[in-house]
Scaffold this motif. Structure first.
Motif, mmCIF file in Angstrom:
data_model
loop_
_atom_site.group_PDB
_atom_site.id
_atom_site.type_symbol
_atom_site.label_atom_id
_atom_site.label_comp_id
_atom_site.label_asym_id
_atom_site.label_seq_id
_atom_site.Cartn_x
_atom_site.Cartn_y
_atom_site.Cartn_z
ATOM 1 N N UNK A 182 23.338 58.678 -0.123
ATOM 2 C CA UNK A 182 24.202 59.189 -1.176
ATOM 3 C C UNK A 182 25.292 58.214 -1.586
ATOM 4 N N UNK A 183 24.944 56.937 -1.585
ATOM 5 C CA UNK A 183 25.912 55.920 -1.981
ATOM 6 C C UNK A 183 26.880 55.516 -0.880
ATOM 7 N N UNK A 184 26.752 56.133 0.307
ATOM 8 C CA UNK A 184 27.631 55.817 1.437
ATOM 9 C C UNK A 184 26.830 55.139 2.548
ATOM 10 N N UNK A 185 27.498 54.261 3.277
ATOM 11 C CA UNK A 185 26.867 53.560 4.378
ATOM 12 C C UNK A 185 27.087 54.325 5.682
ATOM 13 N N UNK A 186 26.049 54.337 6.526
ATOM 14 C CA UNK A 186 26.184 54.941 7.846
ATOM 15 C C UNK A 186 25.640 53.988 8.897
ATOM 16 N N UNK A 187 26.159 54.118 10.110
ATOM 17 C CA UNK A 187 25.686 53.361 11.263
ATOM 18 C C UNK A 187 25.332 54.367 12.343
#
Length: 238
Positions: free
Chosen positions: A216-221
């Motif tokens: 959704x346009x956001x980065x996750x780790x």
């Protein structure tokens, strides 16, 4: 959350041990090299700044990590640690810059511009580790970088997955023989084994996986929100 907290979130309180392999994967432009650089900064930082005080070999394929960017990342790490110590007095900026420079001085850059360079770098790394017992980490950025560059001249058309596994196996073998840690970045497209023809590939044990995604346009780790700023990466507290 600075790199020591990022390090703890990925590896736990005790961190990763000798001969372990760390894979940082994700799509293009998801910040894999920045996360690798951030984790390297923690490994390089002196004990008194919460780091591990290691020496590092960087097999540099993408050239996104430079001495300048790594120095800045380490300096930020040192400042964050100093500011977080209760009752402590932060060292002068000049002293922190000097310490960061000393840390980067313990990094050997093996810059690669072709597949042949990578093969040579893996051989050179063995000798470098013998000559410097302080080396505890071999980092590689970015595994599979030259897949498409080499594709037209290959007599055997390897799949991206097989190409990835071959280099992964070579890095794992180096780390086991030298008794050091290995850490690398790879585009997640290389992890998809789409074409299986009964071929037997060597087994590789990945001890720690760091999965980066764009959702959704956001980065996750590893499913946790991730943000970048001041040349570094940090997990975002919701």
């Amino acid at each position: 959350m600075e790199s020591r907290q990022l390090h703890s979130a990925v590896f736990g309180v005790c961190g990763f041990e000798d001969e372990t392999l760390v894979e940082i994967s994700g799509p293009g432009n998801s910040g894999k090299s920045l996360v690798l650089q951030q984790l390297m900064a923690h490994c390089l930082a002196p004990y008194e700044f919460g780091g591990r005080q290691w020496s590092v070999l960087l097999i540099n394929l993408s050239h996104k990590i430079t001495r300048e960017s790594l120095t800045k990342c380490i300096n930020t790490e040192l400042q964050a640690f100093s500011e977080g110590v209760e009752g402590g007095e932060s060292p002068p900026e000049e002293e922190l810059v000097e310490i960061a420079g000393e840390c980067v001085g313990r990094v050997r850059f093996l810059n690669c511009f072709s597949t042949e360079d990578v093969s040579t770098a893996l051989i050179d790394a063995r000798y470098a580790i013998v000559n410097d017992p302080g080396v505890q980490l071999v980092a590689l950025d970015t595994l599979g970088e030259f897949y498409w560059l080499d594709f037209p001249k290959r007599t055997q058309k390897l799949s991206m997955f097989r190409h990835y596994r071959q280099w992964q196996t070579r890095l794992e073998r180096l780390c086991k023989e030298a008794i050091v840690c290995g850490m690398y970045t790879v585009d997640s497209a290389h992890l998809e084994n789409r074409y299986v023809h009964g071929e037997q590939l060597p087994g590789v044990k990945i001890n720690y996986t760091v999965r980066m995604e764009k959702i959704g346009g956001c980065l996750t780790l590893n499913g946790l929100p991730l943000a970048f700023g001041n040349g570094g990466a940090k997990l975002v507290n919701k």
